[in-house]
Design a protein around this motif. Sequence first.
Motif, PDB file in Angstrom:
ATOM      1  N   LEU A  92       0.833  -1.204   0.000  1.00  0.00           N
ATOM      2  CA  LEU A  92       0.000   0.000   0.000  1.00  0.00           C
ATOM      3  C   LEU A  92       0.866   1.251   0.000  1.00  0.00           C
ATOM      4  CD1 LEU A  92      -2.902   0.994   0.067  1.00  0.00           C
ATOM      5  CD2 LEU A  92      -2.797   0.973   2.571  1.00  0.00           C
ATOM      6  N   ARG A  93       1.962   1.220   0.771  1.00  0.00           N
ATOM      7  CA  ARG A  93       2.847   2.377   0.852  1.00  0.00           C
ATOM      8  C   ARG A  93       3.470   2.674  -0.516  1.00  0.00           C
ATOM      9  NH1 ARG A  93       5.606   0.717   4.922  1.00  0.00           N
ATOM     10  NH2 ARG A  93       4.194   1.667   6.445  1.00  0.00           N
ATOM     11  N   ARG A  94       3.934   1.635  -1.212  1.00  0.00           N
ATOM     12  CA  ARG A  94       4.537   1.871  -2.529  1.00  0.00           C
ATOM     13  C   ARG A  94       3.506   2.413  -3.524  1.00  0.00           C
ATOM     14  NH1 ARG A  94       6.851  -2.778  -6.510  1.00  0.00           N
ATOM     15  NH2 ARG A  94       4.640  -3.300  -6.372  1.00  0.00           N
ATOM     16  N   GLU A  95       2.280   1.882  -3.485  1.00  0.00           N
ATOM     17  CA  GLU A  95       1.262   2.368  -4.414  1.00  0.00           C
ATOM     18  C   GLU A  95       0.925   3.830  -4.143  1.00  0.00           C
ATOM     19  OE1 GLU A  95       0.196   0.801  -7.132  1.00  0.00           O
ATOM     20  OE2 GLU A  95       1.760  -0.601  -6.513  1.00  0.00           O
ATOM     21  N   ALA A  96       0.908   4.218  -2.872  1.00  0.00           N
ATOM     22  CA  ALA A  96       0.658   5.623  -2.529  1.00  0.00           C
ATOM     23  C   ALA A  96       1.759   6.515  -3.082  1.00  0.00           C
ATOM     24  CB  ALA A  96       0.557   5.768  -1.013  1.00  0.00           C
ATOM     25  N   LEU A  97       3.000   6.055  -2.976  1.00  0.00           N
ATOM     26  CA  LEU A  97       4.130   6.836  -3.485  1.00  0.00           C
ATOM     27  C   LEU A  97       4.102   6.909  -5.008  1.00  0.00           C
ATOM     28  CD1 LEU A  97       6.873   5.478  -1.062  1.00  0.00           C
ATOM     29  CD2 LEU A  97       5.855   7.776  -1.054  1.00  0.00           C
ATOM     30  N   ARG A  98       3.627   5.859  -5.657  1.00  0.00           N
ATOM     31  CA  ARG A  98       3.482   5.907  -7.115  1.00  0.00           C
ATOM     32  C   ARG A  98       2.458   6.955  -7.530  1.00  0.00           C
ATOM     33  NH1 ARG A  98       3.452  -0.455  -9.102  1.00  0.00           N
ATOM     34  NH2 ARG A  98       5.732  -0.675  -9.252  1.00  0.00           N
ATOM     35  N   ILE A  99       1.394   7.063  -6.743  1.00  0.00           N
ATOM     36  CA  ILE A  99       0.389   8.089  -7.029  1.00  0.00           C
ATOM     37  C   ILE A  99       1.010   9.482  -6.893  1.00  0.00           C
ATOM     38  CG2 ILE A  99      -1.748   9.144  -6.203  1.00  0.00           C
ATOM     39  CD1 ILE A  99      -2.688   6.321  -5.425  1.00  0.00           C
ATOM     40  N   LEU A 100       1.796   9.675  -5.824  1.00  0.00           N
ATOM     41  CA  LEU A 100       2.483  10.957  -5.646  1.00  0.00           C
ATOM     42  C   LEU A 100       3.404  11.257  -6.823  1.00  0.00           C
ATOM     43  CD1 LEU A 100       3.580  11.165  -1.887  1.00  0.00           C
ATOM     44  CD2 LEU A 100       2.062  12.735  -3.110  1.00  0.00           C
ATOM     45  N   ARG A 101       4.128  10.229  -7.284  1.00  0.00           N
ATOM     46  CA  ARG A 101       5.068  10.399  -8.395  1.00  0.00           C
ATOM     47  C   ARG A 101       4.348  10.844  -9.664  1.00  0.00           C
ATOM     48  NH1 ARG A 101       7.409   6.989 -12.455  1.00  0.00           N
ATOM     49  NH2 ARG A 101       9.628   7.480 -12.789  1.00  0.00           N
ATOM     50  N   GLN A 102       3.240  10.179  -9.987  1.00  0.00           N
ATOM     51  CA  GLN A 102       2.514  10.533 -11.197  1.00  0.00           C
ATOM     52  C   GLN A 102       1.900  11.930 -11.099  1.00  0.00           C
ATOM     53  OE1 GLN A 102       2.539   8.843 -14.066  1.00  0.00           O
ATOM     54  NE2 GLN A 102       4.003   7.522 -13.006  1.00  0.00           N
ATOM     55  N   ALA A 103       1.428  12.294  -9.903  1.00  0.00           N
ATOM     56  CA  ALA A 103       0.869  13.638  -9.721  1.00  0.00           C
ATOM     57  C   ALA A 103       1.937  14.698  -9.938  1.00  0.00           C
ATOM     58  CB  ALA A 103       0.265  13.769  -8.320  1.00  0.00           C
ATOM     59  N   ASN A 104       3.122  14.482  -9.372  1.00  0.00           N
ATOM     60  CA  ASN A 104       4.216  15.440  -9.531  1.00  0.00           C
ATOM     61  C   ASN A 104       4.647  15.558 -10.986  1.00  0.00           C
ATOM     62  OD1 ASN A 104       4.232  15.878  -6.783  1.00  0.00           O
ATOM     63  ND2 ASN A 104       5.959  14.515  -6.376  1.00  0.00           N
ATOM     64  N   HIS A 105       4.819  14.423 -11.662  1.00  0.00           N
ATOM     65  CA  HIS A 105       5.265  14.443 -13.053  1.00  0.00           C
ATOM     66  C   HIS A 105       4.240  15.116 -13.961  1.00  0.00           C
ATOM     67  CE1 HIS A 105       8.370  10.932 -12.665  1.00  0.00           C
ATOM     68  NE2 HIS A 105       8.472  11.838 -11.707  1.00  0.00           N
ATOM     69  N   ALA A 106       2.968  14.737 -13.794  1.00  0.00           N
ATOM     70  CA  ALA A 106       1.925  15.284 -14.661  1.00  0.00           C
ATOM     71  C   ALA A 106       1.777  16.788 -14.474  1.00  0.00           C
ATOM     72  CB  ALA A 106       0.596  14.578 -14.383  1.00  0.00           C
ATOM     73  N   GLN A 107       1.835  17.262 -13.222  1.00  0.00           N
ATOM     74  CA  GLN A 107       1.679  18.691 -12.990  1.00  0.00           C
ATOM     75  C   GLN A 107       2.849  19.466 -13.571  1.00  0.00           C
ATOM     76  OE1 GLN A 107       0.904  19.795  -8.947  1.00  0.00           O
ATOM     77  NE2 GLN A 107       0.753  21.985  -9.419  1.00  0.00           N
ATOM     78  N   MET A 108       4.057  18.945 -13.397  1.00  0.00           N
ATOM     79  CA  MET A 108       5.230  19.617 -13.939  1.00  0.00           C
ATOM     80  C   MET A 108       5.161  19.733 -15.458  1.00  0.00           C
ATOM     81  SD  MET A 108       8.301  20.948 -13.674  1.00  0.00           S
ATOM     82  CE  MET A 108       9.140  20.535 -12.161  1.00  0.00           C
ATOM     83  N   LEU A 109       4.786  18.644 -16.140  1.00  0.00           N
ATOM     84  CA  LEU A 109       4.820  18.616 -17.601  1.00  0.00           C
ATOM     85  C   LEU A 109       3.606  19.263 -18.237  1.00  0.00           C
ATOM     86  CD1 LEU A 109       6.281  15.034 -18.050  1.00  0.00           C
ATOM     87  CD2 LEU A 109       7.433  17.201 -18.492  1.00  0.00           C
ATOM     88  N   SER A 110       2.553  19.495 -17.457  1.00  0.00           N
ATOM     89  CA  SER A 110       1.363  20.140 -18.015  1.00  0.00           C
ATOM     90  C   SER A 110       1.470  21.655 -17.983  1.00  0.00           C
ATOM     91  CB  SER A 110       0.117  19.699 -17.248  1.00  0.00           C
ATOM     92  OG  SER A 110       0.124  20.266 -15.952  1.00  0.00           O
ATOM     93  N   GLY A 111       2.496  22.168 -17.324  1.00  0.00           N
ATOM     94  CA  GLY A 111       2.660  23.615 -17.254  1.00  0.00           C
ATOM     95  C   GLY A 111       1.786  24.267 -16.211  1.00  0.00           C
ATOM     96  N   ALA A 112       1.519  23.563 -15.107  1.00  0.00           N
ATOM     97  CA  ALA A 112       0.700  24.134 -14.037  1.00  0.00           C
ATOM     98  C   ALA A 112       1.473  24.133 -12.730  1.00  0.00           C
ATOM     99  CB  ALA A 112      -0.596  23.335 -13.888  1.00  0.00           C
ATOM    100  N   PRO A 113       2.560  24.927 -12.659  1.00  0.00           N
ATOM    101  CA  PRO A 113       3.444  24.869 -11.483  1.00  0.00           C
ATOM    102  C   PRO A 113       3.222  25.921 -10.378  1.00  0.00           C
ATOM    103  CG  PRO A 113       4.595  25.494 -13.523  1.00  0.00           C
ATOM    104  CD  PRO A 113       3.129  25.506 -13.801  1.00  0.00           C
ATOM    105  N   GLU A 114       4.089  25.933  -9.262  1.00  0.00           N
ATOM    106  CA  GLU A 114       4.145  26.922  -8.154  1.00  0.00           C
ATOM    107  C   GLU A 114       5.526  27.586  -8.107  1.00  0.00           C
ATOM    108  OE1 GLU A 114       3.034  24.862  -4.631  1.00  0.00           O
ATOM    109  OE2 GLU A 114       1.116  24.348  -5.485  1.00  0.00           O
ATOM    110  N   PRO A 115       5.745  28.673  -7.377  1.00  0.00           N
ATOM    111  CA  PRO A 115       7.059  29.341  -7.430  1.00  0.00           C
ATOM    112  C   PRO A 115       8.204  28.444  -6.982  1.00  0.00           C
ATOM    113  CG  PRO A 115       5.439  30.744  -6.363  1.00  0.00           C
ATOM    114  CD  PRO A 115       4.793  29.416  -6.557  1.00  0.00           C
ATOM    115  N   MET A 116       9.307  28.507  -7.682  1.00  0.00           N
ATOM    116  CA  MET A 116      10.480  27.715  -7.323  1.00  0.00           C
ATOM    117  C   MET A 116      11.166  28.322  -6.108  1.00  0.00           C
ATOM    118  SD  MET A 116      11.894  26.984 -11.174  1.00  0.00           S
ATOM    119  CE  MET A 116      13.403  26.161 -10.645  1.00  0.00           C
TER     120      MET A 116
END
Length: 372
Positions: A163-187
């Motif tokens: 369950l822990r690994r699957e949760a982290l995979r969800i976090l990974r996909q959320a981070n990647h998708a948001q970064m590549l979609s051009g919807a970011p926050e200040p660096m």
Amino acid sequence: MKIVEDMPSGGRIEPPETDAFFDMLPPELFAAVCRGVDADMHPMALVSGELMVLRQTDACAGLLQEGAFYSLESVLQPSVCDSVRRSIQSRTEHTIAVMLAGQPWQMRIVPTDGGALLVFLRELSHQAGVSMAAARLRESASHLLLQADGLALGGMEEDACVLRREALRILRQANHAQMLSGAPEPMQWELCSTGELLHLAADQLARRGVKVSVQVSEEVSLRADRGLQLSALMTLVSNSLRYGGEKVRIALRADRLEDGDGVVFCVDDSGAGLSDEALMHMNNTWRRPDAEPGGWGLGIPYARRIAELHGGVLVFVHLPDGGCGARLSLPLHPEDGLLGTETDYRMGLASGVSSADIELSDALEADAYRLL
């Protein structure tokens, strides 16, 4: 229609007609450039290996305020010009952030024979829908991590790891998708040292049973977003683990660039290496309509986007003794214009979760995610 501009000396410059610019592009290059853009309205320029602008569209002449044969170095920051040179040398397409006339733009660099084609794209506007979806995914992942902790306390450690690994995979996909979609926050810009970044990366990896060697030829300080840089390095390590085989050896290294104005982070592995075809398509396969789950995913484009936001580039090379080498080159001090670029992306890390935990979730077995 031609744009005619007055020169300071009183002369007049006529840039080439737009049709002439496109007539000289081979069909395959024209198709690559026009991927989703209205080509004749887009600022584009052909440059030589010496960064002389050979031809340009009228829109580019208006954007750069240059109407004829001139050097790219007269209109763009030195770090941007260095990125163009590196892209030409490595024959790897890149996109980097630039500031022109006080506005943020994305500059695509498409290598050609002995030069490059530059395509200027307006920065993507903030996409609230993507940000909201990513926030919901992170919230779900946090709930799953809490459930995993509860299972572990109840003696169900194996189920908790899965369950822990699957949760982290969800976090990974959320981070990647948001970064590549051009919807970011200040660096979050800060002064970092190369040794600090690599040793911190090695410590995070060791917590999950991944051993890497670290070598820093010269301690160098650079201005960067520490969290994003760590995440990019972890993505490259994860890639080596996934494709390098069970006994793959991984080495992290940092070297100062020959010009002294930048640093290159190296992630080398002893695996089977990548084919020329894989090296050519690894950055864009995820965009294809027929892309399949489990094929080339978002990891490499994600790491490359982090490099681009720092004014740098990411390339891959064949190593002499086999294996694959990733080269993440960054300027030590990105131009002031880039520092102000709004990138609303911020990695969502749950309590006790590191960037290594997230990025390695697609490469490690569930058993690696036991509570420490």
